[in-house]
Write a protein that holds these residues in place. Structure first.
Motif, PDB file in Angstrom:
ATOM      1  N   ALA A   1       0.827  -1.202   0.000  1.00  0.00           N
ATOM      2  CA  ALA A   1       0.000   0.000   0.000  1.00  0.00           C
ATOM      3  C   ALA A   1       0.866   1.259   0.000  1.00  0.00           C
ATOM      4  O   ALA A   1       0.584   2.223  -0.719  1.00  0.00           O
ATOM      5  CB  ALA A   1      -0.931  -0.003   1.215  1.00  0.00           C
ATOM      6  N   VAL A   2       1.938   1.256   0.775  1.00  0.00           N
ATOM      7  CA  VAL A   2       2.831   2.422   0.824  1.00  0.00           C
ATOM      8  C   VAL A   2       3.512   2.618  -0.529  1.00  0.00           C
ATOM      9  O   VAL A   2       3.647   3.755  -1.008  1.00  0.00           O
ATOM     10  CB  VAL A   2       3.846   2.277   1.972  1.00  0.00           C
ATOM     11  N   VAL A   3       3.921   1.536  -1.158  1.00  0.00           N
ATOM     12  CA  VAL A   3       4.547   1.646  -2.485  1.00  0.00           C
ATOM     13  C   VAL A   3       3.558   2.235  -3.496  1.00  0.00           C
ATOM     14  O   VAL A   3       3.911   3.110  -4.297  1.00  0.00           O
ATOM     15  CB  VAL A   3       5.077   0.270  -2.947  1.00  0.00           C
ATOM     16  N   MET A   4       2.302   1.793  -3.439  1.00  0.00           N
ATOM     17  CA  MET A   4       1.296   2.340  -4.349  1.00  0.00           C
ATOM     18  C   MET A   4       1.034   3.817  -4.068  1.00  0.00           C
ATOM     19  O   MET A   4       0.837   4.609  -4.999  1.00  0.00           O
ATOM     20  CB  MET A   4       0.002   1.524  -4.244  1.00  0.00           C
ATOM     21  N   ILE A   5       1.045   4.225  -2.807  1.00  0.00           N
ATOM     22  CA  ILE A   5       0.861   5.633  -2.455  1.00  0.00           C
ATOM     23  C   ILE A   5       2.016   6.465  -2.997  1.00  0.00           C
ATOM     24  O   ILE A   5       1.810   7.566  -3.530  1.00  0.00           O
ATOM     25  CB  ILE A   5       0.714   5.792  -0.926  1.00  0.00           C
ATOM     26  N   ILE A   6       3.238   5.942  -2.908  1.00  0.00           N
ATOM     27  CA  ILE A   6       4.408   6.674  -3.420  1.00  0.00           C
ATOM     28  C   ILE A   6       4.343   6.802  -4.937  1.00  0.00           C
ATOM     29  O   ILE A   6       4.625   7.869  -5.495  1.00  0.00           O
ATOM     30  CB  ILE A   6       5.704   5.984  -2.952  1.00  0.00           C
ATOM     31  N   ILE A   7       3.940   5.748  -5.628  1.00  0.00           N
ATOM     32  CA  ILE A   7       3.812   5.808  -7.087  1.00  0.00           C
ATOM     33  C   ILE A   7       2.723   6.816  -7.477  1.00  0.00           C
ATOM     34  O   ILE A   7       2.897   7.614  -8.404  1.00  0.00           O
ATOM     35  CB  ILE A   7       3.515   4.405  -7.659  1.00  0.00           C
ATOM     36  N   ALA A   8       1.606   6.783  -6.763  1.00  0.00           N
ATOM     37  CA  ALA A   8       0.535   7.749  -7.037  1.00  0.00           C
ATOM     38  C   ALA A   8       1.007   9.173  -6.768  1.00  0.00           C
ATOM     39  O   ALA A   8       0.671  10.105  -7.506  1.00  0.00           O
ATOM     40  CB  ALA A   8      -0.691   7.429  -6.187  1.00  0.00           C
ATOM     41  N   GLY A   9       1.816   9.369  -5.735  1.00  0.00           N
ATOM     42  CA  GLY A   9       2.352  10.690  -5.442  1.00  0.00           C
ATOM     43  C   GLY A   9       3.283  11.192  -6.536  1.00  0.00           C
ATOM     44  O   GLY A   9       3.263  12.377  -6.888  1.00  0.00           O
TER      45      GLY A   9
ATOM     46  N   GLY B   1       3.134  10.353  -9.748  1.00  0.00           N
ATOM     47  CA  GLY B   1       2.262  10.723 -10.864  1.00  0.00           C
ATOM     48  C   GLY B   1       1.520  12.021 -10.592  1.00  0.00           C
ATOM     49  O   GLY B   1       1.312  12.838 -11.492  1.00  0.00           O
ATOM     50  N   LEU B   2       1.142  12.214  -9.347  1.00  0.00           N
ATOM     51  CA  LEU B   2       0.449  13.428  -8.955  1.00  0.00           C
ATOM     52  C   LEU B   2       1.334  14.659  -9.128  1.00  0.00           C
ATOM     53  O   LEU B   2       0.901  15.681  -9.645  1.00  0.00           O
ATOM     54  CB  LEU B   2       0.003  13.300  -7.506  1.00  0.00           C
ATOM     55  N   LEU B   3       2.588  14.557  -8.719  1.00  0.00           N
ATOM     56  CA  LEU B   3       3.501  15.692  -8.881  1.00  0.00           C
ATOM     57  C   LEU B   3       3.719  16.024 -10.351  1.00  0.00           C
ATOM     58  O   LEU B   3       3.799  17.200 -10.720  1.00  0.00           O
ATOM     59  CB  LEU B   3       4.831  15.396  -8.187  1.00  0.00           C
ATOM     60  N   ALA B   4       3.791  14.991 -11.182  1.00  0.00           N
ATOM     61  CA  ALA B   4       3.928  15.237 -12.619  1.00  0.00           C
ATOM     62  C   ALA B   4       2.683  15.939 -13.163  1.00  0.00           C
ATOM     63  O   ALA B   4       2.786  16.843 -13.998  1.00  0.00           O
ATOM     64  CB  ALA B   4       4.161  13.923 -13.361  1.00  0.00           C
ATOM     65  N   ARG B   5       1.520  15.560 -12.677  1.00  0.00           N
ATOM     66  CA  ARG B   5       0.276  16.181 -13.144  1.00  0.00           C
ATOM     67  C   ARG B   5       0.166  17.640 -12.690  1.00  0.00           C
ATOM     68  O   ARG B   5      -0.293  18.506 -13.438  1.00  0.00           O
ATOM     69  CB  ARG B   5      -0.928  15.389 -12.626  1.00  0.00           C
ATOM     70  N   ILE B   6       0.599  17.924 -11.466  1.00  0.00           N
ATOM     71  CA  ILE B   6       0.573  19.302 -10.980  1.00  0.00           C
ATOM     72  C   ILE B   6       1.505  20.168 -11.815  1.00  0.00           C
ATOM     73  O   ILE B   6       1.177  21.284 -12.186  1.00  0.00           O
ATOM     74  CB  ILE B   6       0.949  19.356  -9.486  1.00  0.00           C
ATOM     75  N   ARG B   7       2.669  19.646 -12.135  1.00  0.00           N
ATOM     76  CA  ARG B   7       3.649  20.420 -12.906  1.00  0.00           C
ATOM     77  C   ARG B   7       3.197  20.640 -14.347  1.00  0.00           C
ATOM     78  O   ARG B   7       3.373  21.711 -14.918  1.00  0.00           O
ATOM     79  CB  ARG B   7       4.993  19.706 -12.880  1.00  0.00           C
ATOM     80  N   ARG B   8       2.611  19.610 -14.946  1.00  0.00           N
ATOM     81  CA  ARG B   8       2.269  19.671 -16.362  1.00  0.00           C
ATOM     82  C   ARG B   8       0.978  20.433 -16.625  1.00  0.00           C
ATOM     83  O   ARG B   8       0.823  21.068 -17.657  1.00  0.00           O
ATOM     84  CB  ARG B   8       2.162  18.246 -16.911  1.00  0.00           C
ATOM     85  N   GLY B   9       0.027  20.369 -15.734  1.00  0.00           N
ATOM     86  CA  GLY B   9      -1.233  21.121 -15.919  1.00  0.00           C
ATOM     87  C   GLY B   9      -2.214  20.377 -16.794  1.00  0.00           C
ATOM     88  O   GLY B   9      -2.543  19.258 -16.483  1.00  0.00           O
TER      89      GLY B   9
ATOM     90  N   SER C   1      -5.503  17.976  -8.673  1.00  0.00           N
ATOM     91  CA  SER C   1      -4.289  17.299  -8.233  1.00  0.00           C
ATOM     92  C   SER C   1      -3.962  17.637  -6.785  1.00  0.00           C
ATOM     93  O   SER C   1      -3.517  16.766  -6.024  1.00  0.00           O
ATOM     94  CB  SER C   1      -3.120  17.677  -9.133  1.00  0.00           C
ATOM     95  N   LEU C   2      -4.157  18.867  -6.389  1.00  0.00           N
ATOM     96  CA  LEU C   2      -3.908  19.230  -4.995  1.00  0.00           C
ATOM     97  C   LEU C   2      -4.903  18.562  -4.057  1.00  0.00           C
ATOM     98  O   LEU C   2      -4.559  18.197  -2.926  1.00  0.00           O
ATOM     99  CB  LEU C   2      -3.936  20.744  -4.840  1.00  0.00           C
ATOM    100  N   ASP C   3      -6.132  18.368  -4.512  1.00  0.00           N
ATOM    101  CA  ASP C   3      -7.113  17.643  -3.707  1.00  0.00           C
ATOM    102  C   ASP C   3      -6.697  16.180  -3.550  1.00  0.00           C
ATOM    103  O   ASP C   3      -6.798  15.613  -2.470  1.00  0.00           O
ATOM    104  CB  ASP C   3      -8.492  17.751  -4.350  1.00  0.00           C
ATOM    105  N   VAL C   4      -6.218  15.594  -4.623  1.00  0.00           N
ATOM    106  CA  VAL C   4      -5.731  14.211  -4.555  1.00  0.00           C
ATOM    107  C   VAL C   4      -4.496  14.130  -3.658  1.00  0.00           C
ATOM    108  O   VAL C   4      -4.287  13.140  -2.955  1.00  0.00           O
ATOM    109  CB  VAL C   4      -5.451  13.665  -5.973  1.00  0.00           C
ATOM    110  N   CYS C   5      -3.676  15.180  -3.665  1.00  0.00           N
ATOM    111  CA  CYS C   5      -2.505  15.227  -2.789  1.00  0.00           C
ATOM    112  C   CYS C   5      -2.925  15.134  -1.323  1.00  0.00           C
ATOM    113  O   CYS C   5      -2.305  14.408  -0.540  1.00  0.00           O
ATOM    114  CB  CYS C   5      -1.708  16.503  -3.054  1.00  0.00           C
ATOM    115  N   ALA C   6      -3.975  15.847  -0.955  1.00  0.00           N
ATOM    116  CA  ALA C   6      -4.485  15.758   0.418  1.00  0.00           C
ATOM    117  C   ALA C   6      -4.953  14.336   0.722  1.00  0.00           C
ATOM    118  O   ALA C   6      -4.692  13.810   1.814  1.00  0.00           O
ATOM    119  CB  ALA C   6      -5.623  16.750   0.623  1.00  0.00           C
ATOM    120  N   ALA C   7      -5.600  13.698  -0.230  1.00  0.00           N
ATOM    121  CA  ALA C   7      -6.058  12.315  -0.029  1.00  0.00           C
ATOM    122  C   ALA C   7      -4.867  11.362   0.131  1.00  0.00           C
ATOM    123  O   ALA C   7      -4.913  10.433   0.949  1.00  0.00           O
ATOM    124  CB  ALA C   7      -6.940  11.878  -1.189  1.00  0.00           C
ATOM    125  N   LEU C   8      -3.798  11.592  -0.634  1.00  0.00           N
ATOM    126  CA  LEU C   8      -2.620  10.734  -0.508  1.00  0.00           C
ATOM    127  C   LEU C   8      -1.916  10.940   0.834  1.00  0.00           C
ATOM    128  O   LEU C   8      -1.398   9.986   1.419  1.00  0.00           O
ATOM    129  CB  LEU C   8      -1.643  11.001  -1.654  1.00  0.00           C
TER     130      LEU C   8
END
Length: 117
Positions: free
Chosen positions: A15-23, A25-33, A42-49
């Motif tokens: 579960a922790v590995v999946m959270i890190i992978i999702a994080g 991808g999330l950072l890439a999405r925040i940067r790319r727009g 993406s910031l809402d998903v960041c809070a969930a992660l």
């Protein structure tokens, strides 16, 4: 360590590995727009992660210390998302259509919107 404890540790590690992978991808999405709404989601998903990470840490330690913190973060994430959505909804509202007379009215006899009288 017993077999159920080993299985728990393996599942929590997964579960922790999946959270890190999702994080990542999330950072890439925040940067790319590309839009402000994508970044807001993406910031809402960041809070969930972050909440999920705290839950995994709490499960590893078998300690309920982080539960109130998770609750507060969930509330802040929700209210932040609602606020951003309202801001974007007002900002992206389409301009009113102009009527046939050029004043913005739709062309009734009294210049109003019509409807029941």
């Amino acid at each position: 360590m017993s077999v159920p404890e080993t299985i728990d540790r393996v599942l929590l590690t997964g579960a922790v590995v999946m959270i890190i992978i999702a994080g990542a991808g999330l950072l890439a999405r925040i940067r790319r727009g590309p839009s402000m709404l994508d970044r807001a989601i993406s910031l809402d998903v960041c809070a969930a992660l972050i909440i999920a990470g705290l839950g995994a840490k709490s499960a590893f330690a078998r300690d309920p210390f982080y539960f109130p913190i998770m609750l507060v973060l969930a509330f802040l994430g929700f209210t932040g998302s609602v606020g951003i959505a309202r801001f974007i909804a007002v900002r992206d509202r389409p301009a009113p259509r102009r009527g046939a007379d050029g004043t913005g009215n739709r062309g009734g006899r009294d210049g109003g919107e019509g409807g029941a009288r």
